[in-house]
Every structure is written in structure tokens, then in C-alpha cells.
Scaffold this active site. Structure first.
Site, PDB file in Angstrom:
ATOM      1  N   GLU A  57     -65.301  79.350 -28.997  1.00  0.00           N
ATOM      2  CA  GLU A  57     -64.749  80.575 -29.305  1.00  0.00           C
ATOM      3  C   GLU A  57     -65.547  81.826 -28.476  1.00  0.00           C
ATOM      4  O   GLU A  57     -64.850  82.492 -28.024  1.00  0.00           O
ATOM      5  CB  GLU A  57     -64.506  81.098 -30.532  1.00  0.00           C
ATOM      6  CG  GLU A  57     -63.696  79.976 -31.383  1.00  0.00           C
ATOM      7  CD  GLU A  57     -64.391  79.164 -32.072  1.00  0.00           C
ATOM      8  OE1 GLU A  57     -65.600  78.478 -31.503  1.00  0.00           O
ATOM      9  OE2 GLU A  57     -64.350  78.544 -33.246  1.00  0.00           O
ATOM     10  N   CYS A  89     -67.706  82.581 -35.987  1.00  0.00           N
ATOM     11  CA  CYS A  89     -66.631  82.856 -34.977  1.00  0.00           C
ATOM     12  C   CYS A  89     -65.525  83.508 -35.411  1.00  0.00           C
ATOM     13  O   CYS A  89     -64.642  84.103 -34.729  1.00  0.00           O
ATOM     14  CB  CYS A  89     -66.208  81.445 -34.287  1.00  0.00           C
ATOM     15  SG  CYS A  89     -67.495  80.671 -33.425  1.00  0.00           S
ATOM     16  N   TRP A 175     -74.871  37.380 -17.487  1.00  0.00           N
ATOM     17  CA  TRP A 175     -74.220  38.341 -17.807  1.00  0.00           C
ATOM     18  C   TRP A 175     -72.943  37.800 -18.505  1.00  0.00           C
ATOM     19  O   TRP A 175     -72.353  36.976 -17.780  1.00  0.00           O
ATOM     20  CB  TRP A 175     -73.915  39.417 -17.251  1.00  0.00           C
ATOM     21  CG  TRP A 175     -75.338  40.254 -16.838  1.00  0.00           C
ATOM     22  CD1 TRP A 175     -75.993  40.248 -15.780  1.00  0.00           C
ATOM     23  CD2 TRP A 175     -75.937  41.071 -17.754  1.00  0.00           C
ATOM     24  NE1 TRP A 175     -77.202  41.007 -15.975  1.00  0.00           N
ATOM     25  CE2 TRP A 175     -77.054  41.885 -17.162  1.00  0.00           C
ATOM     26  CE3 TRP A 175     -75.633  41.662 -19.097  1.00  0.00           C
ATOM     27  CZ2 TRP A 175     -77.865  42.460 -17.668  1.00  0.00           C
ATOM     28  CZ3 TRP A 175     -76.476  42.301 -19.635  1.00  0.00           C
ATOM     29  CH2 TRP A 175     -77.625  42.818 -18.958  1.00  0.00           C
ATOM     30  N   LEU A 209     -82.054  49.333 -25.844  1.00  0.00           N
ATOM     31  CA  LEU A 209     -80.865  50.421 -26.742  1.00  0.00           C
ATOM     32  C   LEU A 209     -81.036  51.971 -26.374  1.00  0.00           C
ATOM     33  O   LEU A 209     -81.145  52.773 -27.121  1.00  0.00           O
ATOM     34  CB  LEU A 209     -81.482  50.324 -28.315  1.00  0.00           C
ATOM     35  CG  LEU A 209     -81.434  48.667 -28.773  1.00  0.00           C
ATOM     36  CD1 LEU A 209     -81.767  48.922 -30.495  1.00  0.00           C
ATOM     37  CD2 LEU A 209     -80.320  48.034 -28.600  1.00  0.00           C
ATOM     38  N   LEU A 298     -75.486  40.706 -38.219  1.00  0.00           N
ATOM     39  CA  LEU A 298     -75.271  42.048 -38.612  1.00  0.00           C
ATOM     40  C   LEU A 298     -74.085  42.655 -38.363  1.00  0.00           C
ATOM     41  O   LEU A 298     -73.408  43.307 -39.108  1.00  0.00           O
ATOM     42  CB  LEU A 298     -76.237  43.184 -37.948  1.00  0.00           C
ATOM     43  CG  LEU A 298     -76.278  44.599 -38.114  1.00  0.00           C
ATOM     44  CD1 LEU A 298     -76.192  44.939 -39.694  1.00  0.00           C
ATOM     45  CD2 LEU A 298     -77.381  45.386 -37.699  1.00  0.00           C
TER      46      LEU A 298
HETATM   47  N1  NAP Z   1     -73.257  39.617 -27.100  1.00  0.00           N
HETATM   48  C1  NAP Z   1     -73.618  40.603 -27.492  1.00  0.00           C
HETATM   49  O1  NAP Z   1     -72.931  41.553 -27.224  1.00  0.00           O
HETATM   50  C2  NAP Z   1     -74.998  40.584 -28.150  1.00  0.00           C
HETATM   51  C3  NAP Z   1     -75.369  41.740 -28.681  1.00  0.00           C
HETATM   52  C4  NAP Z   1     -76.607  41.769 -29.320  1.00  0.00           C
HETATM   53  C5  NAP Z   1     -77.390  40.660 -29.764  1.00  0.00           C
HETATM   54  N2  NAP Z   1     -76.706  39.490 -29.170  1.00  0.00           N
HETATM   55  C6  NAP Z   1     -77.578  37.917 -29.624  1.00  0.00           C
HETATM   56  O2  NAP Z   1     -77.479  37.938 -30.905  1.00  0.00           O
HETATM   57  C7  NAP Z   1     -78.701  37.027 -31.220  1.00  0.00           C
HETATM   58  C8  NAP Z   1     -79.382  37.566 -32.255  1.00  0.00           C
HETATM   59  O3  NAP Z   1     -78.575  37.453 -33.388  1.00  0.00           O
HETATM   60  P1  NAP Z   1     -78.800  37.980 -34.907  1.00  0.00           P
HETATM   61  O4  NAP Z   1     -77.572  37.820 -35.784  1.00  0.00           O
HETATM   62  O5  NAP Z   1     -80.294  37.138 -35.304  1.00  0.00           O
HETATM   63  O6  NAP Z   1     -79.282  39.331 -34.540  1.00  0.00           O
HETATM   64  P2  NAP Z   1     -78.880  40.941 -35.578  1.00  0.00           P
HETATM   65  O7  NAP Z   1     -77.761  40.818 -36.222  1.00  0.00           O
HETATM   66  O8  NAP Z   1     -79.028  41.880 -34.489  1.00  0.00           O
HETATM   67  O9  NAP Z   1     -79.995  40.802 -36.544  1.00  0.00           O
HETATM   68  C9  NAP Z   1     -79.842  40.266 -37.895  1.00  0.00           C
HETATM   69  C10 NAP Z   1     -81.058  40.499 -38.717  1.00  0.00           C
HETATM   70  O10 NAP Z   1     -81.055  42.115 -39.009  1.00  0.00           O
HETATM   71  C11 NAP Z   1     -81.616  42.028 -40.295  1.00  0.00           C
HETATM   72  N3  NAP Z   1     -80.759  42.857 -41.473  1.00  0.00           N
HETATM   73  C12 NAP Z   1     -81.227  43.578 -42.070  1.00  0.00           C
HETATM   74  N4  NAP Z   1     -80.397  43.984 -43.006  1.00  0.00           N
HETATM   75  C13 NAP Z   1     -79.458  43.302 -42.754  1.00  0.00           C
HETATM   76  C14 NAP Z   1     -77.751  43.144 -43.217  1.00  0.00           C
HETATM   77  N5  NAP Z   1     -77.792  43.811 -44.348  1.00  0.00           N
HETATM   78  N6  NAP Z   1     -77.144  42.264 -42.978  1.00  0.00           N
HETATM   79  C15 NAP Z   1     -77.528  41.396 -41.751  1.00  0.00           C
HETATM   80  N7  NAP Z   1     -78.587  41.792 -40.842  1.00  0.00           N
HETATM   81  C16 NAP Z   1     -79.584  42.494 -41.564  1.00  0.00           C
HETATM   82  C17 NAP Z   1     -82.073  40.747 -40.755  1.00  0.00           C
HETATM   83  O11 NAP Z   1     -83.401  40.427 -40.392  1.00  0.00           O
HETATM   84  P3  NAP Z   1     -84.583  41.121 -41.421  1.00  0.00           P
HETATM   85  O12 NAP Z   1     -84.645  40.205 -42.614  1.00  0.00           O
HETATM   86  O13 NAP Z   1     -85.676  41.086 -40.457  1.00  0.00           O
HETATM   87  O14 NAP Z   1     -84.540  42.581 -41.912  1.00  0.00           O
HETATM   88  C18 NAP Z   1     -81.121  39.695 -39.822  1.00  0.00           C
HETATM   89  O15 NAP Z   1     -81.543  38.487 -39.785  1.00  0.00           O
HETATM   90  C19 NAP Z   1     -79.461  37.141 -29.880  1.00  0.00           C
HETATM   91  O16 NAP Z   1     -79.397  36.095 -29.241  1.00  0.00           O
HETATM   92  C20 NAP Z   1     -78.809  38.157 -28.988  1.00  0.00           C
HETATM   93  O17 NAP Z   1     -78.846  37.665 -27.671  1.00  0.00           O
HETATM   94  C21 NAP Z   1     -75.512  39.479 -28.491  1.00  0.00           C
END
Ligand code: NAP
Length: 363
Positions: A57, A89, A175, A209, A298
Site C-alpha cells: 500500500e 497501512c 537422473w 538442499l 520421511l
Molecule cells: N527421488 C527423490 O525425489 C528422492 C529425494 C530424496 C531422497 N531420495 C532417496 O531416498 C533414499 C533415502 O531414504 P530414507 O527413507 O532413508 O531417507 P529420509 O526419508 O530422507 O530419511 C529418513 C530418516 O529421517 C529420520 N527421521 C527422523 N524423524 C523421522 C520421522 N518422524 N519419520 C521418518 N523419518 C524420520 C530417521 O533417521 P534418524 O533416526 O537418523 O533420525 C529416518 O531414518 C536415498 O537413497 C535417496 O537417494 C530420493
């Protein structure tokens, strides 16, 4: 019946386009635009560029000068009524002598909520509400979420093959999508307040990131859910190129290389950190939109907990086979009634890839 004229619609749409110019920069503030006009003759326009700088504004009133007297002001968000980093404003609109103010969306911010409109009405200005309200709220979906629900808007980005796989069994994923889709992801990252990953992704991929777009933006906070602080020394998220926050379990031992990193404890829940508490913490830090680029653990946990507000799903025309990694880890369902229904918000081709924007079907 709406009392708004075609000119009202046109000029509010113009104010919204102005507001969009703050898409990458206003965080934690909302994106707001303003047009001041006599009939269809525009005498001033403005938008809020970034926090700490004047509101939309003020720019529009400056441009209009004396011509603001007797004019209509179109504002995409209720004018503020409080002394923040800038004066109210609503007072500026009253002082400038505008005759009518059209507001797209009411401001839920407790120090404003209805008071801006009240001030204008008390001064004898005609105030009309709700013109293109949905689009104005959509532009600030994260701001409204943070103020109204106490948590950010959570947008989960996923890239998959046609058969729903995100990486080969050996982890190779570079990719899946093409250049246009990857450039699109950068823009979604840049408009977000935070980019969230789990420790699994940080350990597997060492992602940066960060966002890379050819325009100024407020660097999003990099957030890692890392219960036991396993993020290794030398990780890209610790490179200082953008702010980073590690959320960990209470009582986690802090290794030497994380002594000077921004750390915050979050209560534990089944299988990890309490996701609602983590999101509330991010909201308290001013995060509006959170862009999730995590693995199936996650992303699945967020969806299962009802905390994923939107999926940004890129589908590449390729097949990876059923030994490749899945999109999401979700609990096993026993009946179809429990499935996660989604609604397609929009769809778009980016090169050879299809982008679907989906939201949970609430009904
Ligand atoms: N295609 C895509 O777009 C894409 C994007 C990203 C990643 N990726 C792939 O995903 C793979 C990794 O998979 P991921 O499942 O291990 O990774 P993630 O989902 O990024 O991380 C999982 C970790 O997050 C932590 N965490 C803490 N609180 C949580 C909660 N409430 N719920 C879930 N997780 C929690 C846990 O580790 P702690 O116990 O250490 O806290 C858990 O093991 C890699 O190979 C990567 O290349 C793919």
C-alpha cells in the site's frame, strides 16, 4: 449477488500479479500487491518486496500522491493496523483520503485480524471483502497455514518412474527426470522458507538442499531430521552456503563437528522425531512453506500422519522394474477404505516429464 464490477475484478487480478512479484523474497511476510485507481484509471501500484521494507500500500500510495484522494484501493491482503517494522497501512490509506478499499483476503495475523478493516470503516471508508479471495489465499498458502494452523504448508516433492520407482536397488537415481523438471524444482525450493530432508537422504546423497534460480530469493533454511545427529562432518548441508538447522532427539550427544551448528531438540515419537512438534518449531521460526525432499521413510511418515498438504510429483516416462526403490513407505492397508485418496490440483508437462500437484482428498 456480488457487488463487484468487471473493473474491480480486473484491478484485483492486477494487484495479485503484483503480489506474485514477491514470490521468492517476502518470507516470512506474505506476498501482497496493491492497485489504486479511479474507475479503470490506475494512479498507483505497488507490492511488498521483502520483510523490513514498506508494504504494498505504501508503494502504491507514494506513486499515486494526491491522486489517491477519492480513489479505490485494491489490496490482496487486509491492510495492517499495527506498528511493526513499518507504520500501519490502514492509517496511511485513511490519511491519503481513499474513498473505498477492496480487500481480497482478511489477514489472520492476530495483531491485524479485522482491525485494519475496522480502522478503515471507522474513518468512513467503504470496505468490501472477498474479491478473488481463494487465489489471494493460495498465493500465501504457507503464511495462512502458519498463522491459522500453527504449522507451515508442507509440500512433498517426489520424482518417480512410470512404475512408481525413485531409484535403482543400488541407490542410483541420477537422473530420473529431465532438465525442465529439475529447473522447475529449483523454483519450488526457492519460494519455500525451508527445505526439509531426513538423515537418510543426507547420509545417502549428501544433497546441498539449496535453490539455484536466476533471480534473487531469500535462501531457504535447510532442515534435517536427524535423531542422533548422524550428519557427517564435511556434509554439504554444513557448508555455510545457506542457514542449516538440525532437529534431533532430546539428549542426543552433540559431536564436535556440530558444536557450532544450529541445533534444536524435538520430542521423540514412534519411528522418529515427533513430526507435528518439528513443524510447530519451524512455524515458530517463521517458516511458511516447507519443501520436503526426503526419501520414502520421511515422505511416507508425513503422508501417513496427515501432515503432507501437497505432493509435487514428477513422473518420468521410463520403467525401472520392481526391484527398484519405492516412492513411499506407508503402513500396510487391510481394506481399500483406508487408502490415501488424492485430488489432482493441476498437471503440466515439463519436457517429457509430467508434473502432478496433488492434495489429500478431504471428503
Ligand atoms: N527421488 C527423490 O525425489 C528422492 C529425494 C530424496 C531422497 N531420495 C532417496 O531416498 C533414499 C533415502 O531414504 P530414507 O527413507 O532413508 O531417507 P529420509 O526419508 O530422507 O530419511 C529418513 C530418516 O529421517 C529420520 N527421521 C527422523 N524423524 C523421522 C520421522 N518422524 N519419520 C521418518 N523419518 C524420520 C530417521 O533417521 P534418524 O533416526 O537418523 O533420525 C529416518 O531414518 C536415498 O537413497 C535417496 O537417494 C530420493
Amino acid at each position: 449477488m456480488s457487488s463487484f464490477t468487471p473493473t474491480d475484478h480486473t484491478l484485483m487480478a492486477q494487484a495479485l500479479r503484483l503480489a506474485e512479484r514477491g514470490l521468492f523474497t517476502t518470507q516470512p511476510n506474505p506476498r501482497v500487491g496493491c492497485v489504486i485507481a479511479h474507475g479503470d484509471t490506475v494512479v498507483g501500484e505497488g507490492f511488498h518486496p521483502r520483510a523490513g521494507e514498506p508494504h504494498a500500500e505504501v508503494f502504491a500510495l507514494r506513486a499515486a500522491g494526491e491522486r489517491a484522494r477519492g480513489a479505490t484501493a485494491y489490496v490482496t491482503l487486509e491492510p495492517c493496523a499495527h506498528h511493526g517494522r513499518t507504520p500501519p497501512c490502514a492509517d496511511a490509506l485513511v490519511a491519503a483520503g481513499v474513498a473505498r478499499v477492496v480487500v481480497a483476503a482478511e489477514d489472520p495475523f492476530p495483531q491485524v485480524a479485522g482491525r485494519g478493516i475496522g480502522k478503515l470503516r471507522d474513518a468512513g471508508i467503504a470496505v468490501e471483502l472477498g474479491l478473488i479471495r481463494e487465489a489471494a489465499r493460495e498465493l500465501n498458502v504457507g503464511f495462512f497455514s502458519r498463522i491459522e494452523r500453527g504449522r507451515p504448508w508442507v509440500r512433498v516433492k517426489l520424482a518417480m518412474s512410470l512404475d512408481g520407482r525413485t531409484a535403482l536397488a543400488n541407490g542410483a537415481s541420477k537422473w530420473i527426470t529431465g532438465e525442465a523438471a529439475r529447473a522447475d524444482v529449483q523454483r519450488w525450493r526457492a519460494r519455500s522458507s525451508a527445505i526439509l530432508a531426513g538423515s537418510g537422504t543426507v547420509l545417502a546423497d549428501d544433497p546441498r538442499l539449496t535453490a539455484r534460480i536466476g533471480a534473487p530469493f531469500a535462501p531457504p533454511l535447510r532442515v534435517v531430521l536427524d535423531r542422533s545427529l548422524r550428519t557427517p562432518a564435511g556434509s554439504h548441508v554444513l557448508d555455510g552456503s545457506a542457514p542449516t538447522l538440525l532437529l534431533h532427539a532430546e539428549g542426543a550427544v552433540v559431536p564436535a563437528h556440530l558444536q557450532n551448528v544450529d541445533l534444536a531438540p524435538v520430542p521423540a515419537a514412534d519411528g522418529g522425531l515427533d513430526l507435528s512438534a518439528a513443524l510447530a518449531l519451524l512455524a515458530a521460526r517463521g517458516c511458511n512453506e516447507v519443501h520436503v525432499e526426503a526419501g520414502p521413510t520421511l515422505c511416507g511418515a508425513l503422508l501417513a500422519a496427515g501432515l503432507a498438504d501437497e505432493l509435487l510429483l514428477y513422473v518420468a516416462p521410463m520403467l525401472l522394474g520392481d526391484s527398484a526403490r519405492p516412492l513411499l513407505h506407508l503402513p500396510t492397508l487391510q481394506d481399500m477404505g483406508a487408502r490415501w485418496n488424492l485430488r489432482v490440483q493441476d498437471q503440466r508437462m515439463l519436457g517429457q516429464d509430467l508434473r502432478l500437484r496433488l492434495r489429500p482428498a478431504r471428503d
